[in-house]
Design a protein around this motif. Sequence first.
Motif, short mmCIF file in Angstrom:
data_model
loop_
_atom_site.label_atom_id
_atom_site.label_comp_id
_atom_site.label_asym_id
_atom_site.label_seq_id
_atom_site.Cartn_x
_atom_site.Cartn_y
_atom_site.Cartn_z
N HIS A 148 51.62 45.36 33.51
CA HIS A 148 50.21 44.99 33.38
C HIS A 148 49.97 43.69 34.14
CE1 HIS A 148 46.23 45.21 31.88
NE2 HIS A 148 46.30 43.97 31.44
N VAL A 149 49.12 43.77 35.14
CA VAL A 149 48.82 42.56 35.92
C VAL A 149 47.33 42.35 35.84
CG1 VAL A 149 49.01 41.50 38.20
CG2 VAL A 149 50.60 43.29 37.52
N SER A 150 46.89 41.11 35.85
CA SER A 150 45.44 40.90 35.79
C SER A 150 44.83 41.37 37.09
CB SER A 150 45.14 39.43 35.59
OG SER A 150 45.40 38.75 36.79
N ALA A 151 43.58 41.81 37.02
CA ALA A 151 42.93 42.37 38.20
C ALA A 151 42.93 41.35 39.35
CB ALA A 151 41.50 42.76 37.85
N GLU A 152 42.75 40.07 39.01
CA GLU A 152 42.66 39.06 40.08
C GLU A 152 43.99 38.97 40.83
OE1 GLU A 152 41.36 38.56 36.97
OE2 GLU A 152 39.42 39.02 37.89
N ASP A 153 45.08 38.93 40.05
CA ASP A 153 46.38 38.81 40.72
C ASP A 153 46.62 40.03 41.60
OD1 ASP A 153 46.58 36.62 39.32
OD2 ASP A 153 48.12 37.30 37.88
N PHE A 154 46.25 41.17 41.06
CA PHE A 154 46.45 42.42 41.79
C PHE A 154 45.71 42.32 43.13
CE2 PHE A 154 46.17 47.32 41.37
CZ PHE A 154 47.25 47.41 42.23
N GLU A 155 44.47 41.85 43.05
CA GLU A 155 43.68 41.75 44.29
C GLU A 155 44.34 40.78 45.24
OE1 GLU A 155 39.79 40.86 42.89
OE2 GLU A 155 39.22 42.95 42.76
N LYS A 156 44.84 39.71 44.70
CA LYS A 156 45.46 38.69 45.56
C LYS A 156 46.68 39.27 46.27
CE LYS A 156 44.82 34.35 44.32
NZ LYS A 156 44.74 33.75 43.00
N GLN A 157 47.50 39.97 45.49
CA GLN A 157 48.69 40.58 46.13
C GLN A 157 48.27 41.53 47.24
OE1 GLN A 157 50.70 42.65 43.01
NE2 GLN A 157 51.28 40.77 41.93
N ASN A 158 47.27 42.35 46.93
CA ASN A 158 46.82 43.30 47.95
C ASN A 158 46.38 42.58 49.20
OD1 ASN A 158 47.28 45.40 46.32
ND2 ASN A 158 45.15 45.80 45.76
N GLU A 159 45.65 41.50 49.00
CA GLU A 159 45.11 40.80 50.17
C GLU A 159 46.25 40.23 51.01
OE1 GLU A 159 41.92 37.38 51.40
OE2 GLU A 159 42.15 37.92 49.30
N GLU A 160 47.22 39.64 50.33
CA GLU A 160 48.35 39.07 51.09
C GLU A 160 49.03 40.17 51.89
OE1 GLU A 160 50.88 36.97 48.38
OE2 GLU A 160 49.27 35.53 47.96
N ALA A 161 49.25 41.30 51.24
CA ALA A 161 49.92 42.40 51.93
C ALA A 161 49.10 42.81 53.15
CB ALA A 161 50.06 43.58 50.99
N ARG A 162 47.77 42.88 52.96
CA ARG A 162 46.93 43.31 54.09
C ARG A 162 46.98 42.32 55.24
NH1 ARG A 162 43.11 44.42 50.51
NH2 ARG A 162 41.82 42.66 51.11
N ARG A 163 47.09 41.05 54.90
CA ARG A 163 47.02 40.04 55.96
C ARG A 163 48.27 40.02 56.85
NH1 ARG A 163 42.61 39.30 56.77
NH2 ARG A 163 41.10 38.67 55.23
N THR A 164 49.39 40.52 56.31
CA THR A 164 50.61 40.40 57.14
C THR A 164 50.62 41.46 58.21
OG1 THR A 164 51.69 41.82 55.56
CG2 THR A 164 52.07 39.47 55.31
N ASN A 165 51.28 41.11 59.29
CA ASN A 165 51.56 42.10 60.34
C ASN A 165 50.32 42.76 60.90
OD1 ASN A 165 53.17 43.46 62.00
ND2 ASN A 165 54.44 44.37 60.40
N ARG A 166 49.30 41.95 61.16
CA ARG A 166 48.08 42.53 61.72
C ARG A 166 48.04 42.28 63.22
NH1 ARG A 166 43.96 43.05 57.68
NH2 ARG A 166 42.36 43.18 59.27
N GLN A 167 47.33 43.14 63.91
CA GLN A 167 47.16 42.99 65.36
C GLN A 167 46.17 41.85 65.58
OE1 GLN A 167 48.49 44.24 68.01
NE2 GLN A 167 47.07 43.17 69.33
#
Length: 2001
Positions: A148-167
């Motif tokens: 169980h993760v709070s929605a905010e943390d979940f969003e934060k993790q997602n965002e970090e993942a999205r930001r890596t390795n971008r063109q």
Amino acid sequence: MTHLNSLDVELAQELGDFTDDDLDVVFTPKEFRTLQPSLPEEGVELDPHVRDCVQTYIREWLIVNRKNQGSSEICSFKKTGSRKDFHKTLQKQTFESETLECSEPTAQTGPRRLNVLCDVSGKGPLTACDFDLRSLQPDQRLENLLQHVSAEDFEKQNEEARRTNRQAELFALYPSVDEEDAVEIRPVPECPKEHLGNRILVKLLTLKFEIEIEPLFASIALYDIKERKKISENFHCDLNSDQFKGFLRAHTPSVATSSQARSAIFSVTYPSSDIYLVIKIEKVLQQGEIGDCAEPYMVIKESDGGKSKEKIEKLKLQAESFCQRLGKYRMPFAWAPISLANFFNVSTLDREVMEVEPSVGRSSVGERKTLAQSRRLSERALSLEENGVGSNFRTTTMTINTFFKQEGDRLSDEDLFKFLADYKRSSSLQRRVKSIPVSLKLEISSAPETVNCCLTPEMLPVRPFPENRTRPHKEILEFPIREVYVPHTVYRNLLYVYPQRLNFANKLASARNITIKIQFMCGEDASNAMPVIFGKSSGPEFLQEVYTAITYHNKSPDFYEEVKIKLPAKLTVNHHLLFTFYHISCQQKQGASVESLLGYSWLPILLNERLQTGSYCLPVALEKLPPNYSMHSAEKVPLQNPPIKWAEGHKGVFNIEVQAVSSVHTQDNHLEKFFTLCHSLESQVTFPIRVLDQKISETALEHELKLSIICLNSSRLEPLVLFLHLVLDKLFQLSVQPMVIAGQTANFSQFAFESVVAIANSLHNSKDLSKDQHGRNCLLASYVHYVFRLPELQRDLPKSGAPPALPDPRYHTYGRTSAAAVSSKLLQARVMSSSNPDLAGPAHSAADEEVKNIMSSKHFHEELALQMVVSTGMVRETVFKYAWFFFELLVKSMAQYVHNMDKRDSFRRTRFSDRFKDDITTIVNVVTSEIAALLVKPQKENEQAEKINISLAFFLYDLLSLMDRGFVFNLIKHYCNQLSAKLNNLPMLISMRLEFLRILCSHEHYLNLNLFFMNADTAPTSPSPSISSQNSSSCSSFQDQKIASMFDLTPEYRQQHFLTGLLFTELAAALDAEGEGISKVQRKAVSAIHSLLSSHDLDPRCVKPEVKVKIAALYLPLVGIILDTLPQLYDFTAADVRSGKSRTNGSDEEQEGSSAINQNVALAIAGNHFNLKTSGIMLSSLPYKQYNILNADTTRNLMICFLWVMKNADQSLIRKWIADLPSMQLNRILDLLFICVSCFEYKGKQSSDKVSTQVLQKSRDVKARLEEALLRGEGARGEMMRRRTPGNDRFSGLNENLRWKKEQTHWRQANEKLDKTKAELDQEALISGNLATEANLIILDMQENIIQASSALDCKDSLLGGVLRVLVNSLSCDQSTTYLTHCFATLRALIAKFGDLLFEEEVEQCADLCQRVLHHCSSSMDVTRSQACATLYLLMRFSFGATSNFARVKMQVTMSLASLVGKAPDFNEEHLRRSLRTILAYSEEDTAMQTTPFPTQVEELLCNLNSILYDTVKMREFQEDPEMLMDLMYRIAKSYQTSPDLRLTWLQNMAEKHTKRKCYTEAAMCLVHAAALVAEYLSMLEDHSYLPVGSVSFQNISSNVLEESAVSDDTLSPDEDGVCSGRYFTESGLVGLLEQAAELFSTGGLYETVNEVHKLVIPILEAHRDFRKLTSTHDKLQKAFDSIINKDHKRMFGTYFRVGFYGSKFGDLDEQEFVYKEPTITKLPEISHRLEGFYGQCFGAEFVEVIKDSTPVDKSKLDPNKAYIQITFVEPYFDEYEMKDRVTYFEKNFNLRRFMYTTPFTLEGRPRGELHEQYRRNTVLTTMHAFPYIKTRIAVIQREEFVLTPIEVAIEDMKKKTLQLAVAINQEPPDAKMLQMVLQGSVGATVNQGPLEVAQVFLAEIPADPKLYRHHNKLRLCFKEFIMRCGEAVEKNKRLITADQREYQQELKKNYNKLKESLRPMIERKIPELYKPIFTVESQKRDSFHRSSFRKCETQLSQGS
């Protein structure tokens, strides 16, 4: 600028400082075609004019470059150069659509099904009980999915993942701007170079006459008969053998390599069908008319032999004596024409000649034309392709078989043209003119760009010129029929002399055989003949004299000689041509010389210091010429003493023509005069000077020069163009050079300027000269770009041929020391630091000199600007019409001025004088008003206005690099205001200003010009939006307002960011405007922004993220503009719906027309479906405005700009902005994102292979039909279909059509792209894949921003729907795994955050979501699958949480699956099953839910899904191939091993299929298996002794039945709910199955098995006391036994073939072997044909090959792209011990698992050989199951090989023969025919390799090797038995024959006896060693044991040996 904060200052400097200059002056050396540039001969002092010409031809180009060109619009990145390797840095994005394509190139037809099938062999993953999901290995699960993760943390993790390795650079992935939309660029003009027409390479290969008696000489030239002109110089060629060359050795002092050429390159500028290649042949002079000399060639044939041989020898000797005596004289002999009409595309020529003519100037930038007609003109110019040498011009080898004899009285060129005209008409020449048989071979081809080893007409080697080649090619100079307007760039100085006619008719008798000796003299002495005449073939390169050919006994001969002379660079009055006339005596007279002098004539080369050319008729002097004769012309010689004796009393009797081809002599009076007068100013001359025929005194000089300047333009255009560079240089020199003439200063600048204007005007107006796309004359453009340099002001120059040694201005650029820089700052005036260390020069004097000169002279740029301003009338009009030329001159001269004057260190403000600035302002204002004035006029002038507009823009663009920017900005402002004031046509106005601004914005310092880093808080301008404010935490309402205003175009913004503000204003105006042709303007506006952003994005100076954030901030107002145009955007989703009908909306017009269709769509997209809930404003206001829909490309470009800003802008800023937006605006953003998703859908790699595309298409049609059948709209799927019909869904038909649309476009694009290479396609796919991924990720980021920003707001519900719509849309497009990973993460976050809302409100969305997610669960990509599973599981889990029963989700998932299986073409059930297993794993691991009923419900759902999946998917693949089909069903049945009901059904299905195919045995076996299955389960239920004990009891029927024994008692016990409840799982069911089986066995002829089956049935019937059934059973048994007795050997049991598959095309079948069971009488060709046909359909017939032999296949030798099938006939094989049990015919054909085939071979590798070398390989195959089985092909699991040595082969053969005899003898009833056949084969006298021969080979002598004793003995015994059997057979035959066969019988008997006698000695000879009594008695047993497994032992032995 003092207000900048430190970071900004740094950034600004990085981006290139303001004061840095962008223009760089460089000198680039010229490239010469030749190894050495063409120069005059050395050691001569040249005239000033010649020196200037040469100087102009060899000096370097001076080019002004932009230093940072790379970062402007034509950014280096965009240039293909670096873009070429860019793709290597990209990560390959994986798209499922492509991984599928790779694994199955032909979609459904072939391998996919194959893959499914061969898992039968037990390799596949599905051998276990498939139906039970748990047996599968679940995929990798996502960690912490269940934490169980709070929605905010979940969003934060997602965002970090999205930001890596971008063109980083979005635009690197986006195709660059279309050619048509690209910002105008000034094409770099073509570099001036020598003119070459269409080049034709002619090679002479051989010349053979019927007889070969003497040397012959060929010359070739081109003639144009329509123009009656010789259009090339002569090419001389010598094809004689060395023997004949030897005849002339005395007359050839040396042979230059250059004279040995046999191939020539002709150039043709104006091709036509009237061009002929004329070959003339000359021979050495001999006595007699041409006809007499040609006689032997026409009558004698070398091939006749005999007498002819003698004649030929005689003629040879005669020829040799003539050669020795008269070797240097020639006579005409024969000629032949070749029409070149076929080599030029004549059809196109005649039609297009009108278009072509005007454009022969320099067809410079033809490639880059954009204005259609100018493109046509200039590309037409003379491209070889279209009207030059046609594309059909292949190398042609021609043979000419007849030559025409020359006529002595018709040798002139006029006669030749008459002949040719006749010839062209009808080839009628043949009748009048005698022809000579000959064979001349030549090869004509189009000459390549570079030819190795080639010489120019001046004999200079052309690069590349290898050292070692002996025979060079020669370039032949062209004499074009019309002017060629290409300025001279090389020194060329040639003179051609053509003697034409001589009239000595009234002359004394001695003149009969006349020749003329021609010499070029530099004085009157005989020794003054200059070696400047070009030699002919096989001789020296240069000669001093040349003789014309002689016509025998002709007193007034015609001549056709061409004398080519290399003119000396410096000509004097003494140079003249001398002609000496001789009579040549052909007969040898005692003591008389060969030549007798007849007279002289001459022609002075110069007249009034000008080259003499043209036609002359000269008198002939009969005696020695007086001294100083050459000072006068022959016609006007003053009276001499003694007087000269003239022929015909000084009348002209000798006609001659002289032509010059020279880049020094202008041959034009006006030019001649102008140059002469200019030079008289420059150098010290003595007055009066002579110009042509006038004398000019010093006082008249100024007036004359002005006159000549004015008259320049009246000279002919051709010489003016030829000497253009020099003329302009001189004029510019005059305009600034202060002149002192006769003590008075003279000013020529106005005259010079007006003359330049006039020249520019006539060049632009000439129809013959080409222009570029901006209408600029190409000659002037290349002059300014390459040639123009600031006039060098004259001082007293050293007079030498060398170029003047000036201090070279190029050194003023580099390595400046700081001292110099400081000092120049101090000076800042027009003074030059004499201490400047970089100035070259011996001491300071040169520099001082320069300073003085500069002080006294004017600056060119100031002078030019002044002249432009003060010009009036026509001149002024012309100046502004061709303003580009003067603008470019200004810029280039300013750049050089800045460069030379060291002003770059001073401030720009003070660089140029105020007067100059005023002039520039005036010029710009005048030009602007000129543009406006033109635009108001009718259409015709618009184009002119556009051109001027563009040149003005470029001018200001250049000024930004040279002058003070503020000054230039003011000019721009004036321009914009002035245009607005004068124009009222909106599109026109926007278009002009846009074009203008786009050019300015493509400036490399555009960002700095826009002060993009200005920080609003501190900037002096006004409180406008600032970026720094985003850091301040106080978010007051003022602050919010400011943030909102950052996204709009405010006045403050426009004030601060000047150019961008202007551009945005135009963009907004364009998008908002309407009217005629507006869509073009809109496209232009959008692509302007697009190209700007793309240049920033790819600019190496903007790599840092902080820089990009600032740049994005500059473009924020763009977002507001785009949102406002939402209703106008092209809707890609709607396009998909439409595309179902047709794809026609391609062109702008249609799109403009189609706006009506899109209206509703536009409204829908504009966010109305939400506004229905929230507000009605939009609805009421929208419909009244008819929007102008943008077309697809414009929309796409606008979208990519939007995405770029969103990607690079500060994200927190965007969130703040979103948080304040009203929900209506937010919905608009979501709609925009929705369109973006469809807009950037990945379109896939285009199949470059036509074939596969067609196959693909075919399979798609099949698929479409199949789907239609499957999906008639029944059940859940139909429900969904109905729910989706357009109209009641707000994005109707989206998902339906996407898939199909993609395939249609695939198909279309595939055909368009066929011409690309595979690598290019891969690269394109790589880039577009990355683009799709990046674009979708940016959209995802935006959605996350919206979700986060709006969490606080109340409008969640409507927003959530919008966000989901976008997400579902993106899931339904083809996406890369990268994107899907992130998208699913976002979805999970959404489910977690808004679960309740989702399941309550968004039911529709939820259903779509299920379908999309489930679709991705069947993905072949593990990553995608695991993401999709996790998401689906969460969906279930949250729905369970929301309603504590997830019935709805269950229903949706089940429905989705059904529709998916039916619909998706790329659907893969194995992957889906894997996903189901993974979901099961999640539910098991989910501890939180274990207490609830959730896990069991999940499991139930999954099992359900699994079974649906199975049946549907499998049945879908029942197609074509019976074996495949059965394998498939077999496998499905097998997969239901643990689900007896299903397995039973499938076994019955199989039985049914087999029965249909008449495979009764197999059908019966299926039922036996089914019965065994039932028996297994019955025995588990109850233990009755009469029931079969499970499947074991069935062993006698078939050993295969054991498979049915219950595999897993634990997994499924029969008492479980609902299992084994079918009607067959009863005793009566079992009996029913068995009886059916017995019936089928009976039909199939396996009567023995019928008995076995009934053995199982009878106990049950007995137990049930069912006597009636028992009766019928026994009845059946009786019939079966009867049949066995009656039909025993006549039964058909089947034929077996081994089939091997080789080739990757087969997928899993590759390298698999099967044994196929075919009906009994099947022949090899039948099965071969069937399989070949079937697989041919799968893969294409050309890819399938049947391997004909049975030898082992070597995989490495096969073509990897083909599919190979090897088919071999095999026979059942039994070991000897088995044979004891298999007695009956039935037993030998039942329960077969081993098969054998034999392959003969020899050790050398041939299959067959002599007896003693014939080996044999026996291959035994073992199959997985025994035949018959429930299918007709079984995989081979083992193969053994035995090799038989030759003697063993013989043993086998003899045994076989003996056996045949035995069978034939013992047959009952006896069969005479059969017996005789066997006998004949055994004892027949003629049998080749028959028994006798075998015996002679192997038994003749005892083998040396003891190992072979045993074999020898065995063979001997075989023969013993054989001969005995033969005897029995002969006897038996005697009893069987009829009377008429007696004789035959006797013959047989005789042969038998003969054979017996021959064999006796060999049979009786024993090997003594074998019979020694060594062995004890027990050994007997071992021996017999030995014999039984004899073969294996022997093979070891033989291998050992």
